[in-house]
Design an enzyme around this catalytic site. Sequence first.
Site, PDB file in Angstrom:
ATOM      1  N   ARG A  14       0.805  -1.215  -0.039  1.00  0.00           N
ATOM      2  CA  ARG A  14      -0.043   0.156   0.103  1.00  0.00           C
ATOM      3  C   ARG A  14       0.797   1.178   0.055  1.00  0.00           C
ATOM      4  O   ARG A  14       0.546   2.257  -0.904  1.00  0.00           O
ATOM      5  CB  ARG A  14      -1.013  -0.066   1.242  1.00  0.00           C
ATOM      6  CG  ARG A  14      -1.953  -1.001   1.174  1.00  0.00           C
ATOM      7  CD  ARG A  14      -2.786  -1.391   2.364  1.00  0.00           C
ATOM      8  NE  ARG A  14      -1.767  -1.772   3.322  1.00  0.00           N
ATOM      9  CZ  ARG A  14      -1.888  -2.177   4.643  1.00  0.00           C
ATOM     10  NH1 ARG A  14      -3.191  -1.648   5.241  1.00  0.00           N
ATOM     11  NH2 ARG A  14      -1.209  -2.653   5.555  1.00  0.00           N
ATOM     12  N   ASP A 125      -5.560  -4.079   3.566  1.00  0.00           N
ATOM     13  CA  ASP A 125      -4.312  -4.627   3.218  1.00  0.00           C
ATOM     14  C   ASP A 125      -4.487  -5.829   2.139  1.00  0.00           C
ATOM     15  O   ASP A 125      -5.312  -6.610   2.346  1.00  0.00           O
ATOM     16  CB  ASP A 125      -3.762  -5.429   4.457  1.00  0.00           C
ATOM     17  CG  ASP A 125      -2.295  -5.938   4.347  1.00  0.00           C
ATOM     18  OD1 ASP A 125      -1.787  -5.987   3.154  1.00  0.00           O
ATOM     19  OD2 ASP A 125      -1.742  -6.329   5.402  1.00  0.00           O
TER      20      ASP A 125
HETATM   21  P1  4NP Z   1       1.729  -3.586   3.150  1.00  0.00           P
HETATM   22  O1  4NP Z   1       0.926  -5.178   3.076  1.00  0.00           O
HETATM   23  O2  4NP Z   1       1.345  -3.026   4.722  1.00  0.00           O
HETATM   24  O3  4NP Z   1       0.745  -2.952   2.370  1.00  0.00           O
HETATM   25  O4  4NP Z   1       2.821  -3.468   2.653  1.00  0.00           O
HETATM   26  C1  4NP Z   1       1.726  -6.242   3.816  1.00  0.00           C
HETATM   27  C2  4NP Z   1       2.980  -6.694   3.145  1.00  0.00           C
HETATM   28  C3  4NP Z   1       3.447  -7.921   3.914  1.00  0.00           C
HETATM   29  C4  4NP Z   1       3.030  -8.285   5.135  1.00  0.00           C
HETATM   30  C5  4NP Z   1       1.681  -7.655   5.811  1.00  0.00           C
HETATM   31  C6  4NP Z   1       1.147  -6.568   4.983  1.00  0.00           C
HETATM   32  N1  4NP Z   1       3.526  -9.162   5.886  1.00  0.00           N
HETATM   33  O5  4NP Z   1       3.091  -9.726   7.131  1.00  0.00           O
HETATM   34  O6  4NP Z   1       4.639  -9.775   5.352  1.00  0.00           O
END
Ligand code: 4NP
Length: 158
Positions: A14, A125
């Site tokens: 995001r 997410d």
């Molecule tokens: P972001 O999504 O917060 O939008 O970058 C995620 C990417 C990886 C993880 C969780 C959310 N993870 O737990 O690895």
Amino acid sequence: MKRILFVCLGNICRSPMAEGVFHHVAASRGLVPPVEVDSAGTGSWHVGNPPDGRAQAAAAARGVDISAQQARQIHADDFADFDLIIAMDRSNAANLEALAPQGQRTKIRLFLDFAPTATTREVPDPYYGGPEGFDQALDLIEAASHGLAEYIEAEVRS
Ligand code: 4NP
């Protein structure tokens, strides 16, 4: 309000899309300079990695290249270095509030507060879902980017 840091959990989905899309919108409105953008994650799992391939593809389909970004973790010094620290969801915002040095919490915003007509306050997410989640996130990110650009324009002119 010229140095803006976008924050999510991993800094691979995001917030890299938000950094890229907002930079694109701000540049098209003649706001770069003075605006500078960056992104970071509250977590450290993906430090040094490029954005998730699905995020890169979804952004590229809208004309925004985020392939050169590298994930990093937010640190307390970022609160002195940036004018606005923009969270993708309430969990990110709560983590930022816990990290913020004294007197710096006022820099924290929820990104979708700049998209008042959106039906949600949080960018979901997309990490554990399919590619459609990245497109839905981008719809919200685009709306908030235009709202944030209008906010910055008013600041720059005042
Ligand atoms: P972001 O999504 O917060 O939008 O970058 C995620 C990417 C990886 C993880 C969780 C959310 N993870 O737990 O690895």
